[in-house]
Write a protein that holds these residues in place. Structure first.
Motif, PDB file in Angstrom:
ATOM      1  N   GLU A 142       0.823  -1.205   0.000  1.00  0.00           N
ATOM      2  CA  GLU A 142       0.000   0.000   0.000  1.00  0.00           C
ATOM      3  C   GLU A 142       0.860   1.258   0.000  1.00  0.00           C
ATOM      4  OE1 GLU A 142      -2.471  -0.753   3.362  1.00  0.00           O
ATOM      5  OE2 GLU A 142      -3.897  -2.000   2.220  1.00  0.00           O
ATOM      6  N   ARG A 143       2.031   1.209   0.636  1.00  0.00           N
ATOM      7  CA  ARG A 143       2.937   2.363   0.643  1.00  0.00           C
ATOM      8  C   ARG A 143       3.361   2.725  -0.771  1.00  0.00           C
ATOM      9  NH1 ARG A 143       8.272   1.374   3.858  1.00  0.00           N
ATOM     10  NH2 ARG A 143       6.733   1.037   5.514  1.00  0.00           N
ATOM     11  N   TYR A 144       3.486   1.706  -1.637  1.00  0.00           N
ATOM     12  CA  TYR A 144       3.890   1.960  -3.021  1.00  0.00           C
ATOM     13  C   TYR A 144       2.696   2.071  -3.976  1.00  0.00           C
ATOM     14  CZ  TYR A 144       8.724   1.196  -1.663  1.00  0.00           C
ATOM     15  OH  TYR A 144       9.957   1.309  -1.069  1.00  0.00           O
ATOM     16  N   GLY A 145       1.503   2.250  -3.401  1.00  0.00           N
ATOM     17  CA  GLY A 145       0.346   2.558  -4.224  1.00  0.00           C
ATOM     18  C   GLY A 145      -0.451   1.364  -4.697  1.00  0.00           C
ATOM     19  N   GLY A 146      -0.136   0.189  -4.226  1.00  0.00           N
ATOM     20  CA  GLY A 146      -0.863  -1.001  -4.656  1.00  0.00           C
ATOM     21  C   GLY A 146      -2.059  -1.298  -3.776  1.00  0.00           C
ATOM     22  N   GLU A 188      12.911 -10.897 -10.254  1.00  0.00           N
ATOM     23  CA  GLU A 188      13.544 -11.210  -8.972  1.00  0.00           C
ATOM     24  C   GLU A 188      14.197  -9.921  -8.483  1.00  0.00           C
ATOM     25  OE1 GLU A 188      16.482 -14.266  -8.804  1.00  0.00           O
ATOM     26  OE2 GLU A 188      15.125 -15.824  -9.537  1.00  0.00           O
ATOM     27  N   PRO A 189      14.109  -9.604  -7.196  1.00  0.00           N
ATOM     28  CA  PRO A 189      14.737  -8.370  -6.705  1.00  0.00           C
ATOM     29  C   PRO A 189      16.257  -8.492  -6.686  1.00  0.00           C
ATOM     30  CG  PRO A 189      13.876  -9.648  -4.880  1.00  0.00           C
ATOM     31  CD  PRO A 189      13.429 -10.352  -6.133  1.00  0.00           C
ATOM     32  N   ILE A 222      12.685  -4.985  -0.568  1.00  0.00           N
ATOM     33  CA  ILE A 222      13.263  -4.744  -1.889  1.00  0.00           C
ATOM     34  C   ILE A 222      12.395  -5.386  -2.973  1.00  0.00           C
ATOM     35  CG2 ILE A 222      15.307  -5.101  -3.338  1.00  0.00           C
ATOM     36  CD1 ILE A 222      16.967  -5.054  -0.779  1.00  0.00           C
ATOM     37  N   LEU A 223      11.837  -6.557  -2.669  1.00  0.00           N
ATOM     38  CA  LEU A 223      10.923  -7.206  -3.615  1.00  0.00           C
ATOM     39  C   LEU A 223       9.752  -6.290  -3.944  1.00  0.00           C
ATOM     40  CD1 LEU A 223       9.714  -9.712  -5.126  1.00  0.00           C
ATOM     41  CD2 LEU A 223       8.674 -10.352  -2.927  1.00  0.00           C
ATOM     42  N   VAL A 224       9.132  -5.718  -2.922  1.00  0.00           N
ATOM     43  CA  VAL A 224       7.964  -4.869  -3.158  1.00  0.00           C
ATOM     44  C   VAL A 224       8.362  -3.592  -3.904  1.00  0.00           C
ATOM     45  CG1 VAL A 224       6.086  -3.586  -2.081  1.00  0.00           C
ATOM     46  CG2 VAL A 224       6.747  -5.812  -1.163  1.00  0.00           C
ATOM     47  N   LYS A 225       9.444  -2.963  -3.491  1.00  0.00           N
ATOM     48  CA  LYS A 225       9.867  -1.707  -4.126  1.00  0.00           C
ATOM     49  C   LYS A 225      10.197  -1.906  -5.596  1.00  0.00           C
ATOM     50  CE  LYS A 225      13.217   2.074  -3.952  1.00  0.00           C
ATOM     51  NZ  LYS A 225      13.359   2.066  -5.421  1.00  0.00           N
ATOM     52  N   GLU A 226      11.008  -2.921  -5.898  1.00  0.00           N
ATOM     53  CA  GLU A 226      11.434  -3.124  -7.286  1.00  0.00           C
ATOM     54  C   GLU A 226      10.281  -3.619  -8.151  1.00  0.00           C
ATOM     55  OE1 GLU A 226      15.092  -5.336  -7.434  1.00  0.00           O
ATOM     56  OE2 GLU A 226      16.160  -3.841  -6.248  1.00  0.00           O
ATOM     57  N   THR A 227       9.347  -4.348  -7.554  1.00  0.00           N
ATOM     58  CA  THR A 227       8.149  -4.730  -8.305  1.00  0.00           C
ATOM     59  C   THR A 227       7.313  -3.496  -8.615  1.00  0.00           C
ATOM     60  OG1 THR A 227       8.119  -6.906  -7.238  1.00  0.00           O
ATOM     61  CG2 THR A 227       6.101  -6.191  -8.322  1.00  0.00           C
ATOM     62  N   ALA A 228       7.184  -2.609  -7.625  1.00  0.00           N
ATOM     63  CA  ALA A 228       6.431  -1.370  -7.856  1.00  0.00           C
ATOM     64  C   ALA A 228       7.054  -0.544  -8.977  1.00  0.00           C
ATOM     65  CB  ALA A 228       6.381  -0.549  -6.560  1.00  0.00           C
ATOM     66  N   ASP A 229       8.387  -0.514  -9.022  1.00  0.00           N
ATOM     67  CA  ASP A 229       9.079   0.267 -10.051  1.00  0.00           C
ATOM     68  C   ASP A 229       8.873  -0.310 -11.454  1.00  0.00           C
ATOM     69  OD1 ASP A 229      10.060   1.947  -8.099  1.00  0.00           O
ATOM     70  OD2 ASP A 229      12.018   0.975  -7.974  1.00  0.00           O
ATOM     71  N   ARG A 230       8.771  -1.641 -11.553  1.00  0.00           N
ATOM     72  CA  ARG A 230       8.821  -2.286 -12.865  1.00  0.00           C
ATOM     73  C   ARG A 230       7.511  -2.926 -13.310  1.00  0.00           C
ATOM     74  NH1 ARG A 230      13.668  -6.380 -12.619  1.00  0.00           N
ATOM     75  NH2 ARG A 230      12.925  -6.711 -14.745  1.00  0.00           N
ATOM     76  N   ALA A 231       6.554  -3.059 -12.415  1.00  0.00           N
ATOM     77  CA  ALA A 231       5.370  -3.867 -12.710  1.00  0.00           C
ATOM     78  C   ALA A 231       4.571  -3.335 -13.891  1.00  0.00           C
ATOM     79  CB  ALA A 231       4.479  -3.960 -11.474  1.00  0.00           C
ATOM     80  N   ALA A 232       4.380  -2.019 -13.982  1.00  0.00           N
ATOM     81  CA  ALA A 232       3.527  -1.469 -15.048  1.00  0.00           C
ATOM     82  C   ALA A 232       4.076  -1.808 -16.425  1.00  0.00           C
ATOM     83  CB  ALA A 232       3.393   0.040 -14.880  1.00  0.00           C
ATOM     84  N   ALA A 233       5.379  -1.628 -16.617  1.00  0.00           N
ATOM     85  CA  ALA A 233       5.990  -1.916 -17.919  1.00  0.00           C
ATOM     86  C   ALA A 233       5.948  -3.410 -18.221  1.00  0.00           C
ATOM     87  CB  ALA A 233       7.434  -1.413 -17.950  1.00  0.00           C
ATOM     88  N   LEU A 234       6.251  -4.237 -17.210  1.00  0.00           N
ATOM     89  CA  LEU A 234       6.213  -5.688 -17.413  1.00  0.00           C
ATOM     90  C   LEU A 234       4.800  -6.154 -17.742  1.00  0.00           C
ATOM     91  CD1 LEU A 234       8.536  -6.845 -14.474  1.00  0.00           C
ATOM     92  CD2 LEU A 234       8.991  -7.158 -16.920  1.00  0.00           C
ATOM     93  N   LEU A 235       3.827  -5.609 -17.039  1.00  0.00           N
ATOM     94  CA  LEU A 235       2.444  -6.010 -17.259  1.00  0.00           C
ATOM     95  C   LEU A 235       1.987  -5.629 -18.667  1.00  0.00           C
ATOM     96  CD1 LEU A 235       0.001  -7.258 -15.752  1.00  0.00           C
ATOM     97  CD2 LEU A 235      -0.694  -4.931 -15.164  1.00  0.00           C
TER      98      LEU A 235
END
Length: 264
Positions: A10-14, A236-237, A244-257
């Motif tokens: 939730e901190r990263y907007g999810g 993988e972070p 770190i898993l949550v942060k790096e997923t938040a950074d990259r998820a939109a493009a990957l999706l």
């Protein structure tokens, strides 16, 4: 760590849907650990590989049912102690012990073997392995191929939660394409998810849904388990830690999706 994970997402907007897939089962009566203790005090163990911090502490607690803490420290101090990462190393330090070898990140079984290979040949040595919820046949096989006598020391096991309702609800969201990202933080989670899906006859719809989602794994061990079920690993972070898993997923998820759904 469910609430911590929810707050991070939730901190990263999810929007978080968090459900437990594991329940830890301590082995109150643990004949394998007690048999290891007899060998340890009998001087027939050369190397002990400690795979988790929780397992290290639990092993000492089991041994304390028959031996004093001082005698356990002394016996462990006479053998080579291999810590797979910082958590078992910290558990050893709490006992006043220092690891003989520390396995570097990402702390896979390959890294354990490479560390031992660099240390000395294990042929003819007795290598005990503290198991971490599920056995690691690949690690055991690699040690045996090098000529070691391998002694598995299971200390705890995983089971499905008593209430599987929350997990079933999350899996239903995935299957109905109402989720965009799946975060996996433990290899045993995958076994339990697939066990539940298989029992409900929903394995194939789940795999199809995963092909349209971002599948983020905490590290190589969890990734190997995902791939063993023919599930994708998209991320993988840089370090196998939850934050770190949550942060790096938040950074990259939109493009990957976007890329995955375009390809699909």
């Amino acid at each position: 760590m469910a609430q911590e994970m929810k707050r991070l997402i939730e901190r990263y907007g999810g929007q978080a849907s968090v459900a437990p897939a594991l329940r830890e089962i301590p082995l109150e009566r643990n004949p394998e650990a007690l048999a290891f203790g007899e060998r340890l005090f009998g001087g027939t163990v050369d190397i002990l590989v400690l795979l988790t911090g929780v397992g290290t502490k639990a092993l000492v607690e089991v041994l304390q049912t028959r031996h004093s803490l001082d005698s356990i420290r002394a016996a462990l101090g006479r053998i080579a102690l291999v810590a797979r990462g910082p958590k078992p190393a910290a558990a050893l330090r709490d006992l006043g012990l220092t690891p003989t070898l520390s396995v570097p990140e990402p702390n896979t079984w390959h890294d354990v073997i490479h560390t031992l290979d660099f240390y000395k040949p294990v042929r003819g040595l007795c290598v005990a392995v503290q198991e971490y919820g599920t056995a690691n046949p690949a690690l055991m096989r690699a040690l045996k191929e090098r000529g070691a006598e391998v002694v598995p020391v299971p200390v705890y096991r995983w089971a499905l939660p008593d209430d599987t309702g929350p997990l079933r609800q999350v899996l239903a969201r995935v299957i109905e394409n109402r989720a965009d990202v799946l975060l996996v933080t433990n290899a045993a989670q995958i076994d339990h998810v697939m066990q539940l899906l298989d029992g409900d006859g929903r394995t194939e719809p789940f795999k199809a849904a995963c092909a349209r989602m971002v599948m983020a794994s905490i590290g190589p061990i969890a990734s190997d388990r995902l791939r063993s079920y023919d599930l994708p690993v998209d991320l993988e972070p840089s370090h196998p830690k939850m934050g770190i898993l949550v942060k790096e997923t938040a950074d990259r998820a939109a493009a990957l999706l976007q890329a995955k759904r375009r390809d699909a």
